[in-house]
Write an enzyme that holds these catalytic residues in place. Sequence first.
Site, PDB file in Angstrom:
ATOM      1  CG  ASP A  67      51.491 -12.248  94.453  1.00 14.57           C
ATOM      2  OD1 ASP A  67      51.158 -11.911  95.607  1.00 14.57           O
ATOM      3  OD2 ASP A  67      51.531 -13.430  94.067  1.00 14.57           O
ATOM      4  CB  THR A  89      46.862 -14.940  93.835  1.00 14.03           C
ATOM      5  OG1 THR A  89      46.151 -15.483  92.711  1.00 14.03           O
ATOM      6  CG2 THR A  89      45.899 -14.133  94.709  1.00 14.03           C
ATOM      7  CG  MET A  90      49.302 -19.076  93.088  1.00 12.62           C
ATOM      8  SD  MET A  90      49.828 -20.479  94.107  1.00 12.62           S
ATOM      9  CE  MET A  90      50.689 -21.499  92.934  1.00 12.62           C
ATOM     10  N   GLY A 130      40.797 -22.180  97.133  1.00 13.92           N
ATOM     11  CA  GLY A 130      41.486 -20.978  97.593  1.00 13.92           C
ATOM     12  C   GLY A 130      40.652 -19.721  97.457  1.00 13.92           C
ATOM     13  CG  ASP A 138      54.457 -14.098 106.838  1.00 13.19           C
ATOM     14  OD1 ASP A 138      54.769 -14.264 105.638  1.00 13.19           O
ATOM     15  OD2 ASP A 138      53.929 -14.972 107.535  1.00 13.19           O
ATOM     16  CG  HIS A 189      55.598 -19.708 148.693  1.00 15.03           C
ATOM     17  ND1 HIS A 189      55.952 -20.662 149.612  1.00 15.03           N
ATOM     18  CD2 HIS A 189      54.276 -19.862 148.475  1.00 15.03           C
ATOM     19  CE1 HIS A 189      54.887 -21.365 149.951  1.00 15.03           C
ATOM     20  NE2 HIS A 189      53.854 -20.899 149.276  1.00 15.03           N
ATOM     21  CB  SER A 216      53.336 -21.316  99.676  1.00 11.21           C
ATOM     22  OG  SER A 216      53.352 -19.921  99.496  1.00 11.21           O
ATOM     23  CG  ASP A 257      56.766 -16.737 105.496  1.00 16.06           C
ATOM     24  OD1 ASP A 257      56.044 -16.166 104.652  1.00 16.06           O
ATOM     25  OD2 ASP A 257      56.327 -17.526 106.353  1.00 16.06           O
ATOM     26  CB  CYS A 258      56.696 -15.755  99.747  1.00 17.55           C
ATOM     27  SG  CYS A 258      56.205 -16.570  98.212  1.00 17.55           S
TER      28      CYS A 258
END
Length: 526
Positions: free
Chosen positions: A509, A447-448, A439, A350, A165, A400, A352-353
Amino acid sequence: MNHYMQACYVGQGMLSAAVAGSIFTSPPPQSILTGIRTIAKGNQGGCLVAVANYTGDRLNFGLAMERAKQEGIHLDSVTVGEDCAMASQDKTAGRRGLAGAILLFKIAGALAEEGRSLEEITQCAKDVASSMGTIGLALGPCSVPGTGPLFHIQEDEIELGLGVHGEAGVKRMKILTAKETVKLMIDHMINPANSTHLKLKSGDKVACMINNLGGLSVLEMNIVANEAITYLEEKEVLVDRAYCGSYITSLEMPGVSITLLHLTDTIKRCLDAPTNAPAWLTPYLPAGQTDRKTSTPIDPLYQPKQEEIESSAAVSPDEASHIYSILQNVCEQLVASEGHLNGLDSESGDGDCGSTIARGAQNIKKELLQKDSKGWPFNHPQGLSLAIGRIAENCMGGCSGGLYSLFFTSAAQAFQEEVSSQTFAKAMYQGIKAIQRYGGAEPGDRTMLDALHAAYTTFSSHLAQLSPPKDAFAAAVQAAEKGAEATTWMKAKAGRASYVSADLLTKPDPGATAVAIWLRAVLEKL
């Protein structure tokens, strides 16, 4: 009981009636008496009244029961107060009734369905009430509609031991991780120095209820449940029954309570008995299984045995040492490039690669580069490639991690029979094809692959023209760097960048740039 949710526990095998007052308020005696009459009038079996240990409940339910007795109604009662928050030895109103009341309802209801006598059910209910404990914790307040929050707590704080409560708890502290929070709650619940503690020892069998106080997500609840079961099992307590969900809430309070109940065969049978009460959530268990057990963890990765790797093509000790130094330089360069790659990723992903790739490099250093540079797996490129793929999958995370694991795992097969410049080209081809297959990206999609594919085609072309392997690889590195730079002007057609407006993509990239960095690091040591 005084909580509005408890009406949801009316049904076969549970409560026969619930009497609700206003929110967080005990119902009036006349309403309670009406409920008792409805169930017990003319019922020779009698009526068991379960009362939460709050002063208002005890008074109002007590008055209703006394009037019912005067009418000749056969009844008995049990008071539920399993709160383990209070540490003081001073006289108080007693332990509050919390989520453990729901377990008591279930057990008493199952016994009633079995046709047990009121005396038997009452005694068992009292034994249950004395064999369990609950501790609550909140990250924020609840509020009665129209009145605002019942209390205030800072965003970086938690409160231990509060009631359903909104009553104050026993301790307020800075927010902790889920693991630390669960440990704090259970340790407080079973601490013998606390006057309201629950006795718990190795080998005990318990039911564990993880109760949502109203404002937590299913994800958060499952995290807490996992931590609670794990911590109890570390103490060698057997969690034979586990329940997780919204059993008794405090409106929208973001918080959780943990209830532990010592189990007997009778209690387990009653907990497992069927009920159609809508709010009762049963555990998910395999067909025919009632006691839950934590399974032995299964490693999902294929781990080739050392003898299997040693049957593949090998290199000399000097070459193994050379491979060691190459991998060491690759890891150092990728760690040093973390900030640069994160900066490139901030506009297309984002951000963080670089951190993801650096994490993989650091774990390669930790798991592989501390070993003998002339020993396994550096003398067997197939084993080394598989090991790198495993580390990428386990430690990197995200796209990754998956892509690099695919690349190195698929590339490894090329080194089964021999190790040469041609097999390195074949390994690159097989790794690239695996990335494309799973992928979905192609060269030109930003891309890579734009760096990897450029490096492979140049390397294999120069080898076909009988160029010295080092010269061929140097040309491949230059092609990879040009391929990575060319992604600056490409339209993203795969990966997270494909969801970003093309006008915002003004830098190369990050995945392709990372490939160019580690290929350059390999060349530096050739």
